[in-house]
Design a protein around this motif. Structure first.
Motif, PDB file in Angstrom:
ATOM      1  N   GLU A  85       0.842  -1.253  -0.077  1.00 57.62           N
ATOM      2  CA  GLU A  85       0.008  -0.143  -0.073  1.00 57.62           C
ATOM      3  C   GLU A  85       1.049   1.171   0.119  1.00 57.62           C
ATOM      4  OE1 GLU A  85      -3.031   0.237  -0.535  1.00 57.62           O
ATOM      5  OE2 GLU A  85      -3.177   2.534  -0.212  1.00 57.62           O
ATOM      6  N   GLN A  86       1.839   1.177   1.051  1.00 58.83           N
ATOM      7  CA  GLN A  86       2.725   2.371   1.230  1.00 58.83           C
ATOM      8  C   GLN A  86       3.456   2.435  -0.357  1.00 58.83           C
ATOM      9  OE1 GLN A  86       3.342   4.821   2.317  1.00 58.83           O
ATOM     10  NE2 GLN A  86       1.993   4.681   4.360  1.00 58.83           N
ATOM     11  N   GLY A  87       3.720   1.332  -0.950  1.00 59.47           N
ATOM     12  CA  GLY A  87       4.540   1.405  -2.128  1.00 59.47           C
ATOM     13  C   GLY A  87       3.747   2.037  -3.336  1.00 59.47           C
ATOM     14  N   ASP A  88       2.551   1.888  -3.275  1.00 59.68           N
ATOM     15  CA  ASP A  88       1.601   2.275  -4.205  1.00 59.68           C
ATOM     16  C   ASP A  88       1.614   3.510  -4.092  1.00 59.68           C
ATOM     17  OD1 ASP A  88      -1.072  -0.498  -4.541  1.00 59.68           O
ATOM     18  OD2 ASP A  88       1.116  -0.219  -5.618  1.00 59.68           O
ATOM     19  N   GLU A  89       1.613   4.332  -2.949  1.00 64.72           N
ATOM     20  CA  GLU A  89       1.370   5.780  -2.779  1.00 64.72           C
ATOM     21  C   GLU A  89       2.909   6.233  -3.208  1.00 64.72           C
ATOM     22  OE1 GLU A  89      -1.856   6.546   0.593  1.00 64.72           O
ATOM     23  OE2 GLU A  89       0.032   7.633   0.510  1.00 64.72           O
ATOM     24  N   ARG A  90       3.805   5.556  -2.766  1.00 65.51           N
ATOM     25  CA  ARG A  90       5.071   6.332  -3.105  1.00 65.51           C
ATOM     26  C   ARG A  90       5.249   6.230  -4.713  1.00 65.51           C
ATOM     27  NH1 ARG A  90       7.614   4.841   0.675  1.00 65.51           N
ATOM     28  NH2 ARG A  90       7.998   2.581  -0.216  1.00 65.51           N
ATOM     29  N   GLY A  91       4.843   4.991  -5.353  1.00 68.49           N
ATOM     30  CA  GLY A  91       4.932   4.954  -6.738  1.00 68.49           C
ATOM     31  C   GLY A  91       4.044   6.036  -7.524  1.00 68.49           C
ATOM     32  N   ALA A  92       2.786   6.200  -6.915  1.00 66.01           N
ATOM     33  CA  ALA A  92       1.946   7.233  -7.432  1.00 66.01           C
ATOM     34  C   ALA A  92       2.589   8.523  -7.406  1.00 66.01           C
ATOM     35  CB  ALA A  92       0.738   6.884  -6.907  1.00 66.01           C
ATOM     36  N   ALA A  93       3.036   8.822  -6.301  1.00 64.43           N
ATOM     37  CA  ALA A  93       3.486  10.253  -6.051  1.00 64.43           C
ATOM     38  C   ALA A  93       4.948  10.695  -6.907  1.00 64.43           C
ATOM     39  CB  ALA A  93       4.095  10.264  -4.631  1.00 64.43           C
ATOM     40  N   GLU A  94       5.606   9.371  -7.081  1.00 72.29           N
ATOM     41  CA  GLU A  94       6.856   9.765  -8.203  1.00 72.29           C
ATOM     42  C   GLU A  94       6.099   9.701  -9.647  1.00 72.29           C
ATOM     43  OE1 GLU A  94       9.538   7.011  -5.434  1.00 72.29           O
ATOM     44  OE2 GLU A  94       8.997   6.418  -7.551  1.00 72.29           O
ATOM     45  N   LEU A  95       5.476   8.993 -10.046  1.00 76.19           N
ATOM     46  CA  LEU A  95       4.537   8.964 -11.464  1.00 76.19           C
ATOM     47  C   LEU A  95       4.090  10.512 -11.408  1.00 76.19           C
ATOM     48  CD1 LEU A  95       3.033   5.772 -11.689  1.00 76.19           C
ATOM     49  CD2 LEU A  95       4.745   6.607 -13.242  1.00 76.19           C
ATOM     50  N   LEU A  96       3.348  10.880 -10.613  1.00 81.60           N
ATOM     51  CA  LEU A  96       2.756  12.297 -10.525  1.00 81.60           C
ATOM     52  C   LEU A  96       3.856  13.511 -10.690  1.00 81.60           C
ATOM     53  CD1 LEU A  96      -0.214  13.828 -10.503  1.00 81.60           C
ATOM     54  CD2 LEU A  96       0.098  13.616  -8.091  1.00 81.60           C
ATOM     55  N   ALA A  97       4.875  13.153  -9.884  1.00 83.23           N
ATOM     56  CA  ALA A  97       5.861  14.408  -9.825  1.00 83.23           C
ATOM     57  C   ALA A  97       6.612  14.326 -11.200  1.00 83.23           C
ATOM     58  CB  ALA A  97       6.831  14.095  -8.590  1.00 83.23           C
ATOM     59  N   GLN A  98       6.692  13.230 -11.966  1.00 87.39           N
ATOM     60  CA  GLN A  98       7.513  13.289 -13.334  1.00 87.39           C
ATOM     61  C   GLN A  98       6.394  13.564 -14.446  1.00 87.39           C
ATOM     62  OE1 GLN A  98       8.511   9.042 -13.323  1.00 87.39           O
ATOM     63  NE2 GLN A  98       9.892   9.250 -11.678  1.00 87.39           N
TER      64      GLN A  98
END
Ligand code: APR
Length: 274
Positions: A1-14
């Motif tokens: 779950e945390q991984g998903d949030e971090r992954g999503a935040a990185e995709l959004l930032a890029q």
């Protein structure tokens, strides 16, 4: 779950071109009811056929106008939540961000979003019924502050503060009359069976087809053509990320499904959270 949030935040930032597509769920934590959430949903308590169709307004304008005044009074008493604020912060950080909403409240605007595209109109854009006769006159991307330049925009009646009663509680309010032609003023929302504002829909499809990431927040994804927007983005190769405490038919086109609420999930995703 945390991984998903971090992954999503990185995709959004890029992402370079982001579309945020919202439904009533983003306003739930502001106390504005959604439509299909089991017991609290509006359609569990009121009949859309009696309140949200042109026929319903024609049959009983006081009932329909009263219901929308009740909804508008609730929105006026509500405040944008951390989800709306995070969307506005994302726009400030990434100016190319386009917000497309199905909601008829003004909480995105009050959170600071500059020009959300309202696919279903707005509670703050009443207009003369005469426009309904000419769909082309449907309001363009409607903003609560700007009454659409419809043929006869209606100045807002100062509805009684106590419009707090829904139809169940006898909240009948006769709609005002158009100052230009004397015909009835109607809510500036899109009813079942009516066309969506042409310019709003075109702009939303265009944004979805050219974005590289679409964030879908708080929608059951079952009402068309609005529900087509995230699917257009996915078909155009964009990454689609969903925020919704429940699964929806959109799950399968999403790269990441964050099972959380808008106010709890969006701030961290946009990087303004803790
Ligand atoms: N955060 C995020 N999502 C939430 C929250 C929350 N706090 N609370 C509820 N949700 C989700 C629900 O799980 C549901 O999937 O929001 C969604 C709300 O779905 P609907 O009630 O169907 O609202 P919406 O998708 O906006 O409806 C679309 O239907 O009646 C028409 O015109 C109306 O624009 C509306 C359209």
């Amino acid at each position: 779950e945390q991984g998903d949030e971090r992954g999503a935040a990185e995709l959004l930032a890029q992402a370079r071109r982001v579309v945020v597509f919202t439904g009533s769920g983003i306003s739930a934590e502001s106390g504005v009811p959604t439509f299909r959430d089991d017991l609290s949903g509006l359609w569990a308590r009121f009949d859309p056929q009696r309140l949200a169709t042109p026929e319903a307004f024609h049959a009983d304008p006081d009932l329909v106008w009263g219901w929308y005044e009740w909804r508008r009074a609730r929105v006026r008493r509500a405040q944008p939540n951390a989800g709306h604020l995070a969307v506005a912060a994302l726009e400030a950080r990434a100016p190319g961000t386009v917000v497309v909403t199905q909601n008829v409240d003004d909480l995105h605007e009050r959170a600071g979003s500059s020009a959300p595209i309202h696919l279903h109109g707005s509670l703050f854009a009443p207009r003369c019924v005469s426009d309904a006769a000419h769909p082309a006159a449907f309001p363009e991307a409607v903003h609560p502050t700007a009454i659409p330049d419809a043929a006869h925009p209606a100045a807002f009646p100062d509805a009684e503060e106590d419009a707090g009663a829904g139809p169940g509680e006898g909240g009948r309010i006769p709609p005002p009359r158009c100052e230009r032609c004397g015909r009835l003023v109607r809510p500036g929302v899109v009813w079942f069976g009516e066309p969506l504002p042409e310019a709003a829909l075109t702009a939303a499809f265009e944004a979805a087809a050219t974005c590289d990431l679409l964030l879908v927040v708080g929608t059951s994804g079952v009402v068309y053509p609005a529900a087509e927007i995230p699917r257009v983005a996915a078909r155009s190769g964009a990454v689609v990320i969903q925020i919704n405490p429940e699964p929806t038919p959109l799950d399968r086109i999403c790269a990441i499904n964050l099972r959380g609420t808008a106010a709890q999930t969006l701030p961290a995703l946009v990087g303004i959270g803790d």
